[in-house]
Design an enzyme around this catalytic site. Structure first.
Site, PDB file in Angstrom:
ATOM      1  CG  ASP A  98      -2.090   0.906   1.155  1.00  0.00           C
ATOM      2  OD1 ASP A  98      -2.223   1.600   0.129  1.00  0.00           O
ATOM      3  OD2 ASP A  98      -2.893   0.919   2.097  1.00  0.00           O
ATOM      4  CG  ASP A  99      -0.029   4.863   0.040  1.00  0.00           C
ATOM      5  OD1 ASP A  99      -0.909   4.403  -0.702  1.00  0.00           O
ATOM      6  OD2 ASP A  99      -0.214   5.829   0.797  1.00  0.00           O
ATOM      7  CB  CYS A 140      -6.325   3.146  -1.823  1.00  0.00           C
ATOM      8  SG  CYS A 140      -4.881   3.806  -0.975  1.00  0.00           S
ATOM      9  CE  LYS A 166      -6.328   0.261   1.162  1.00  0.00           C
ATOM     10  NZ  LYS A 166      -5.425   1.397   1.013  1.00  0.00           N
ATOM     11  CG  HIS A 210     -10.119   1.640   0.867  1.00  0.00           C
ATOM     12  ND1 HIS A 210      -9.103   2.518   0.579  1.00  0.00           N
ATOM     13  CD2 HIS A 210     -11.146   2.398   1.317  1.00  0.00           C
ATOM     14  CE1 HIS A 210      -9.494   3.756   0.841  1.00  0.00           C
ATOM     15  NE2 HIS A 210     -10.731   3.717   1.293  1.00  0.00           N
ATOM     16  CG  HIS A 224      -1.899   4.064   3.856  1.00  0.00           C
ATOM     17  ND1 HIS A 224      -2.268   5.048   4.747  1.00  0.00           N
ATOM     18  CD2 HIS A 224      -2.611   4.310   2.727  1.00  0.00           C
ATOM     19  CE1 HIS A 224      -3.155   5.849   4.176  1.00  0.00           C
ATOM     20  NE2 HIS A 224      -3.375   5.434   2.945  1.00  0.00           N
ATOM     21  CG  ASP A 281      -2.170   0.830  -3.421  1.00  0.00           C
ATOM     22  OD1 ASP A 281      -1.002   1.247  -3.325  1.00  0.00           O
ATOM     23  OD2 ASP A 281      -3.052   1.104  -2.580  1.00  0.00           O
ATOM     24  CG  HIS A 282      -1.381   4.305  -5.399  1.00  0.00           C
ATOM     25  ND1 HIS A 282      -0.576   4.873  -4.451  1.00  0.00           N
ATOM     26  CD2 HIS A 282      -2.552   4.013  -4.775  1.00  0.00           C
ATOM     27  CE1 HIS A 282      -1.227   4.951  -3.308  1.00  0.00           C
ATOM     28  NE2 HIS A 282      -2.418   4.425  -3.470  1.00  0.00           N
ATOM     29  CE  LYS A 340      -2.494   7.849  -1.450  1.00  0.00           C
ATOM     30  NZ  LYS A 340      -2.515   7.423  -0.026  1.00  0.00           N
TER      31      LYS A 340
END
Length: 579
Positions: free
Chosen positions: A34-35, A74, A133, A135, A289, A341-342, A366
């Site tokens: 994540d991130d 996300c 996660k 989301h 994150h 994810d990015h 991001k």
């Protein structure tokens, strides 16, 4: 002659090997950070952060150097990953305003009529688990309908956060969820309260002729206004930061310090329970994150502060999961994939330093749908004995390609009743195809098309056209400091006419825009990409917007609650279940 025979035998053996591999149903392990920035990993050029387990995964597998997220945030990126389709097609993208889900108690989420790869693999006999996660929303009309829940989208087991980590999950950290709106509401409440106190003082001193009944009535209205927003924003940690097992809430609010080890334990337990049958395990990490909750074993150990500590802990967690495969003899029968994810969050900073990732040589981060730093992510695939070890693929690929890839591995069929944007990676990974199936890729920021790329396979050149770019703040900076992420539209965005053009094959950092004077093919490239954009837009259809204000708002009747609402509370050792 003998050489020819030997060559034919080798080709036949290779063909048989690939056919056998495709006929056999491997386990599928998908790991998503994540991130995480692409420049945070040793195998992508970082020589100051220690990521030995992810690096080993790359050494034993295939590394994708032009792997692209379908969105720079996300919720939409994960929606596209799960469905193999641009998030616009499912309504999981911003029209204007909110760009990601804000509450567990909102009614927006991944629509029930969307098909995830988990649902198809479930039909093919796979055990399908999600650890970490989600989301993608929870409920639609009541707090127990779970219309958007992972178990309603093809997963037969879920342990993790239905929402995402935010600063509000950590006591003492500055607020994150709708922080600017929260500050405005607090300011308005204070002004109104001051007005009521002034009016009451004036009435007491005889300066104003207003009845006490009117003063009390106004005070009640101010109190109701305060309750209307504080009931949600005053308890963000309790409402959003929860752990669930399937439909049951295990912790509300979460105890962050133990979460990483619990998720690791759950992932290993899932592998153990399903080691004798084909399984899909999607490990959707909470790392890296903010608020970067890191166990004491890793605190202060990296060269890059709290963020670096969190990255190195993430790598350790991944190593433990890979070891769990190896200890059970599953490494060679498991298709393992790792990504983010990015891009890294450049604007995430504190007085102690950078709290977001590094995107290497790539511009932006991001939230930026066009610049490479927002969407170019790690992509590592390992399947020993089937995929060549140590291979590097520079062709453009997408997170949306994972859907058709795992469906093909499982022997399933990609849905034929809708537009799919992903292409199976298997021909590229197995060296059956030299080039990616993507001629064009389209890069959105919310509903706005910020950029598009064209891989001209004949010349080998990789063109990138930018129609809109965010305005960095302060001017000359590489991000939008002072705000959470860069905007997709409005005053904070520059529209380019004519568009910006870059040749990524020569300028991957997007530092030197081309012009008709410097690039003879400028007009031809702009025209070709423009035609591709028009054809792409013809495939888009109106769908209900999951991020509309009515879907985003906190609704108390949708709030997942452990116990009796609003007194929602339970610990991991408790036996409360969701009501």
């Amino acid at each position: 002659n003998s050489l020819s025979v030997l060559l034919i035998v080798c080709l036949l053996l290779r063909t048989c090997e690939l056919k056998a591999a495709s006929a056999f149903k491997p386990n599928i392990l998908l790991i998503m950070a994540d991130d995480l920035g692409i420049g945070d990993l040793g195998c992508y050029g970082n020589d100051t952060l220690r990521t030995p387990n992810i690096d080993r995964l790359a050494e034993e597998g295939v590394r994708l150097t032009q792997h692209l997220a379908a969105a720079p945030l996300c919720t939409p990126s994960r929606a596209a990953f799960l469905t193999g389709r641009h998030s616009l097609r499912s309504g999981m993208e911003a029209s204007d305003g909110y760009r990601a889900l804000q509450w567990n108690a909102g009614s927006g989420g991944l629509p029930e009529n969307e098909t995830t790869f988990a649902r198809i693999l479930q039909r093919e006999g796979y055990a399908t688990g999600l650890i970490g996660k989600w989301h993608q929303g929870v409920n639609c009309e009541s707090r127990t309908d779970h219309c958007h829940h992972p178990l309603n989208h093809g997963f037969d087991y879920f342990y993790g956060m239905p929402f995402t980590l935010v600063n509000d999950c950590h006591p003492g950290r500055p607020p994150e969820v709708d922080a600017s709106l929260r500050a405005q509401l607090c300011h308005y409440t204070q002004l109104m309260a001051l007005g009521i106190l002034t009016l009451a003082a004036g009435r007491t001193c005889g300066f104003v002729s207003v009845s006490w009944k009117a003063v009390m009535g106004l005070a009640c209205l101010v109190f109701l206004f305060f309750v209307s927003w504080y009931s949600s924003f005053g308890f963000v940690g309790r409402w959003n930061c929860i752990l669930m097992r399937n439909h049951d809430i295990m912790e509300q609010p979460m105890v962050l310090e133990g979460t990483a080890h619990r998720l690791l334990k759950e992932a290993i337990s899932y592998i153990e329970r399903n080691k004798d049958r084909p399984f899909l395990l999607f490990v959707s990490l909470l790392h890296v994150h903010i608020p970067l909750v890191t166990t004491k074993e890793f605190l202060g150990k990296s060269q890059h502060g709290l963020y670096g500590d969190n990255v190195e802990e993430m790598d350790w967690l991944i190593g433990r999961i890979l070891n769990a495969l190896e200890e059970r003899g599953l490494t060679n029968t498991t298709f393992t994939y790792f990504t983010s994810d990015h891009g890294g969050h450049l604007e995430a900073r504190s007085e102690h330093g950078q709290l977001g990732g590094w995107n290497g040589i790539y511009r932006g981060g991001k939230g930026m749908g066009g610049w490479e730093g927002g969407i170019r992510v790690p992509g590592i695939v390992r399947w020993p004995g089937v995929l060549p070890a140590g291979r590097v693929i520079q062709e453009p690929t997408s997170l949306m390609d994972v859907f058709p890839t795992v469906v093909q591995l499982a022997g399933g069929q990609v849905p034929q009743d809708r537009v799919m944007d992903g292409h199976s990676l298997l021909p590229l990974l197995q060296e059956a195809d030299e080039h990616s199936a993507h001629d064009f890729l389209f890069h959105y920021c919310g509903k706005y098309l910020h950029a598009a790329r064209w891989h001209d396979k004949h010349s080998g050149r990789l063109w990138k056209v930018h129609y809109m770019t965010p305005q960095f703040h302060p001017e000359g900076a590489g991000a939008c400091y002072g705000r959470g992420v860069c905007p997709c539209s409005g005053d904070g965005v520059t529209q380019h006419s004519p568009p910006l053009l870059f040749d990524l094959s020569k300028d991957p950092s997007e530092a030197r825009p081309l012009s008709p004077g410097t690039e003879p093919l400028y007009q031809a490239v702009i025209a070709t990409v423009g035609e591709a954009v028009r054809n792409h837009r013809k495939t888009l259809s109106p769908v209900p917007q999951q991020f509309s204000l009515s879907n985003i708002l906190w609704k108390p009747w949708l709030q997942p609650c452990c116990g009796t609402f609003p007194f929602c509370s339970c610990s991991q050792d408790g036996d409360h279940s969701e009501t």
